[in-house]
Design a protein around this motif. Structure first.
Motif, PDB file in Angstrom:
ATOM      1  N   ALA A 364       5.586   3.480  -9.660  1.00 10.73           N
ATOM      2  CA  ALA A 364       6.314   2.849  -8.639  1.00 10.73           C
ATOM      3  C   ALA A 364       5.103   2.147  -7.559  1.00 10.73           C
ATOM      4  CB  ALA A 364       6.846   4.124  -7.815  1.00 10.73           C
ATOM      5  N   TYR A 365       5.289   0.742  -7.924  1.00  8.87           N
ATOM      6  CA  TYR A 365       3.976   0.034  -7.324  1.00  8.87           C
ATOM      7  C   TYR A 365       4.401  -1.141  -6.959  1.00  8.87           C
ATOM      8  CZ  TYR A 365       0.254  -3.184  -7.317  1.00  8.87           C
ATOM      9  OH  TYR A 365      -0.726  -4.067  -7.018  1.00  8.87           O
ATOM     10  N   GLY A 366       3.904  -1.531  -5.861  1.00  9.05           N
ATOM     11  CA  GLY A 366       4.101  -2.897  -5.141  1.00  9.05           C
ATOM     12  C   GLY A 366       4.535  -3.068  -3.727  1.00  9.05           C
ATOM     13  N   GLU A 367       4.687  -4.190  -3.333  1.00 10.61           N
ATOM     14  CA  GLU A 367       5.092  -4.299  -1.616  1.00 10.61           C
ATOM     15  C   GLU A 367       6.530  -3.973  -1.640  1.00 10.61           C
ATOM     16  OE1 GLU A 367       3.943  -7.324   2.010  1.00 10.61           O
ATOM     17  OE2 GLU A 367       3.922  -7.994   0.001  1.00 10.61           O
ATOM     18  N   ILE A 368       6.691  -2.712  -0.809  1.00 14.06           N
ATOM     19  CA  ILE A 368       8.324  -2.629  -0.867  1.00 14.06           C
ATOM     20  C   ILE A 368       8.820  -3.220   0.418  1.00 14.06           C
ATOM     21  CG2 ILE A 368       9.603  -0.486  -0.088  1.00 14.06           C
ATOM     22  CD1 ILE A 368       7.352   1.268  -1.051  1.00 14.06           C
ATOM     23  N   GLU A 369       8.067  -3.242   1.390  1.00 11.84           N
ATOM     24  CA  GLU A 369       8.770  -4.291   2.700  1.00 11.84           C
ATOM     25  C   GLU A 369       7.415  -4.952   3.095  1.00 11.84           C
ATOM     26  OE1 GLU A 369      10.936  -2.671   5.551  1.00 11.84           O
ATOM     27  OE2 GLU A 369      12.439  -1.627   4.306  1.00 11.84           O
ATOM     28  N   SER A 370       7.503  -5.908   3.933  1.00 13.36           N
ATOM     29  CA  SER A 370       6.322  -6.635   4.446  1.00 13.36           C
ATOM     30  C   SER A 370       5.265  -5.779   4.661  1.00 13.36           C
ATOM     31  CB  SER A 370       6.715  -7.735   5.607  1.00 13.36           C
ATOM     32  OG  SER A 370       5.610  -8.349   5.899  1.00 13.36           O
ATOM     33  N   ALA A 392      -5.355  -1.485  -7.178  1.00 15.60           N
ATOM     34  CA  ALA A 392      -4.585  -2.663  -7.323  1.00 15.60           C
ATOM     35  C   ALA A 392      -3.861  -2.769  -6.013  1.00 15.60           C
ATOM     36  CB  ALA A 392      -3.425  -2.398  -8.504  1.00 15.60           C
ATOM     37  N   ALA A 393      -3.456  -1.687  -5.207  1.00 13.95           N
ATOM     38  CA  ALA A 393      -2.928  -1.903  -3.987  1.00 13.95           C
ATOM     39  C   ALA A 393      -3.830  -2.617  -2.876  1.00 13.95           C
ATOM     40  CB  ALA A 393      -2.456  -0.261  -3.290  1.00 13.95           C
ATOM     41  N   ALA A 394      -5.334  -2.069  -3.001  1.00 12.58           N
ATOM     42  CA  ALA A 394      -6.155  -2.535  -2.225  1.00 12.58           C
ATOM     43  C   ALA A 394      -6.365  -4.133  -2.513  1.00 12.58           C
ATOM     44  CB  ALA A 394      -7.567  -2.050  -2.281  1.00 12.58           C
ATOM     45  N   ASP A 395      -6.327  -4.473  -3.803  1.00 12.95           N
ATOM     46  CA  ASP A 395      -6.314  -5.973  -4.304  1.00 12.95           C
ATOM     47  C   ASP A 395      -5.213  -6.726  -3.714  1.00 12.95           C
ATOM     48  OD1 ASP A 395      -8.699  -5.425  -5.387  1.00 12.95           O
ATOM     49  OD2 ASP A 395      -8.011  -5.711  -7.425  1.00 12.95           O
ATOM     50  N   SER A 396      -4.193  -6.264  -3.578  1.00 14.46           N
ATOM     51  CA  SER A 396      -2.952  -6.896  -3.182  1.00 14.46           C
ATOM     52  C   SER A 396      -3.101  -7.080  -1.529  1.00 14.46           C
ATOM     53  CB  SER A 396      -1.621  -6.134  -3.359  1.00 14.46           C
ATOM     54  OG  SER A 396      -1.299  -5.857  -4.689  1.00 14.46           O
TER      55      SER A 396
END
Length: 441
Positions: A364-370, A392-396
């Protein structure tokens, strides 16, 4: 606005924590602060994200909020395997003809290992905390032997190194004749998970600040920023990383997508190394999925055996002491079957730890909202996948177009779980069937 409906609860103390000296926790947040990035959760994912952020931009102001104390939660209850190769040898994806997905998984895993290796080198850890010793995939039956043989063929196709062991060679390693075969792969790192997580937290530099005993109570979008309320303060941040695994659902995020499963471990009291031959430090995952993980842990005053098995579905994200004790009775039988020469050695520590699974085995990964990012659902491989998810979240957030980020971008979205009561019935039946199918393993 996302409001937490429950806070993390931990039943019993992990044996890994009890083996360590007491520490003074970081202070709780007691005021309102403004930061560039807030991270909710100080486990493998959250601390790895904080490290990556501070390494790439030391000027970033980063606040890490931990509901309890460092290593008291799921990260410190882990079995301590940071694996490089998928270890479920019957996985359809792993056994398939297309090696692409498997190669992506291996790259993700080895990215996590690299971060852990860097921390170990910086901290000067010995093998009691960080041991690049590899791991065994070990069998106790003809059924398990078949899986070992199948695994070897898959590694041949991937051109990955391994070593097969017959029953005599396994006995030379483990000191017991209970096992029938094994396969050794050299790339896995074995850690003392509580010591590792504490050390990772202590390694953070730059503008990173950790607040323990500071649960996030709510998340609210305020303009282009996020405001996080805590019991005695608040954090306003431009970006937020949810690194709290299954507890993301406590905020209403990923509702109906995460399945909450607990697994259990027992650790013996210290015993004289003279009572058990073989190597004094080794780690083995079971040949058959849902089987029994075993570690021998070397100590200055004696050695211990860790047994991990038993899985329960707990949608309320908590377990009871009775749950731990029931699992412990299973562990006692597993221990006796594997180490008959250690008759009379008692279990000193028992505990359980939470996992978050998705129906299709993806994060469960990624940008959920801005500005709101998730690094959750490690699917039972917490030390490895959670570490990689944090990076990966930090890289995003940093806008880094890394190979790791590209790999996570290729996963499909988590699939919806069946509605209740079918989910509970199906989950319990499936876990029970898979444990039964594992048999002696």
């Amino acid at each position: 606005m996302f409001v937490a409906t429950k806070l993390p609860e931990n039943t019993k103390v992990s044996g890994w924590v009890q083996m360590l000296p007491e520490r003074t926790p970081n202070p709780s947040l007691s005021k309102s602060i403004n930061v560039d990035v807030a991270i909710i959760g100080a486990g493998f994912a959250g601390l790895s994200a904080a490290r990556r952020l501070s390494q790439c931009n030391p000027k970033l102001r980063v606040a890490v909020l931990e509901a309890g104390e460092i290593a008291a939660g799921a990260a410190g209850r882990n079995s301590g395997f940071i694996i490089d190769l998928p270890h479920e040898v019957s996985s359809d994806e792993y056994a398939g003809s297309d090696a692409g997905p498997t190669r992506r998984h291996i790259m993700i895993n080895r990215t996590a290992i690299q971060l852990a290796s860097d921390v170990a080198q910086e901290r000067g850890w010995g093998k009691d905390v960080f041991d690049p010793c590899g791991k065994y995939n070990i069998a106790m039956s003809a059924q398990g032997d078949e899986h070992i043989s199948s695994y070897a063929k898959q590694l041949d196709a991937l051109k990955e190194p391994y070593r097969l062991l017959d029953s005599r060679q396994v006995a030379d390693v483990t000191g017991t004749t209970a096992f029938t075969s094994a396969i050794f792969t050299p790339g896995t790192i074995i850690v003392q998970p509580a010591a590792y997580v504490r050390g990772l937290a202590d390694s953070l530099k730059g503008g990173v600040k950790i607040y323990e005993k500071t649960p996030a109570l709510s998340l609210e979008a305020v303009g282009k920023e996020w405001r996080i309320k805590t019991p005695q303060g608040a954090v306003t941040a431009g970006k937020v990383i949810l690194a709290n695994n299954g507890h993301a659902e406590s905020f209403g995020i990923y509702r109906g997508l995460l399945m909450h499963v607990f697994t259990y471990a027992s650790m013996t009291e210290e015993f004289s190394p003279a009572r058990l031959g073989g190597d004094r430090s080794w780690a083995a995952t079971p040949a058959f999925p849902m089987g029994t993980t075993v570690r021998r842990v070397r100590g200055e005053r004696g050695d211990r055996i860790l047994i991990r098995s038993r899985y329960t579905y707990n949608p309320r994200l908590k377990i009871s002491e009775n749950d731990v004790e029931r699992a412990g009775r299973v562990h006692d039988r597993k221990f006796d079957a594997r180490f008959p020469t250690l008759k009379g050695v008692q279990m000193e520590h028992r505990w359980g730890g939470a996992m978050a699974l998705t129906w299709n085995g993806v994060p469960a990964y990624g940008e959920i909202e801005s500005g709101l990012f998730a690094a959750c659902a490690c699917n039972g491989v917490g030390a490895t996948k959670a570490t990689a998810l944090g990076i990966a979240a930090a890289d995003s957030i940093l806008g880094i177009k890394s190979e790791l980020l590209a790999a996570f971008g290729q996963f499909e979205a988590p699939k919806s779980l069946p509605p209740q009561p079918f989910l509970t019935i199906g989950a319990k039946a499936n876990l029970g069937f898979r444990e039964w199918r594992a048999g002696k393993e």
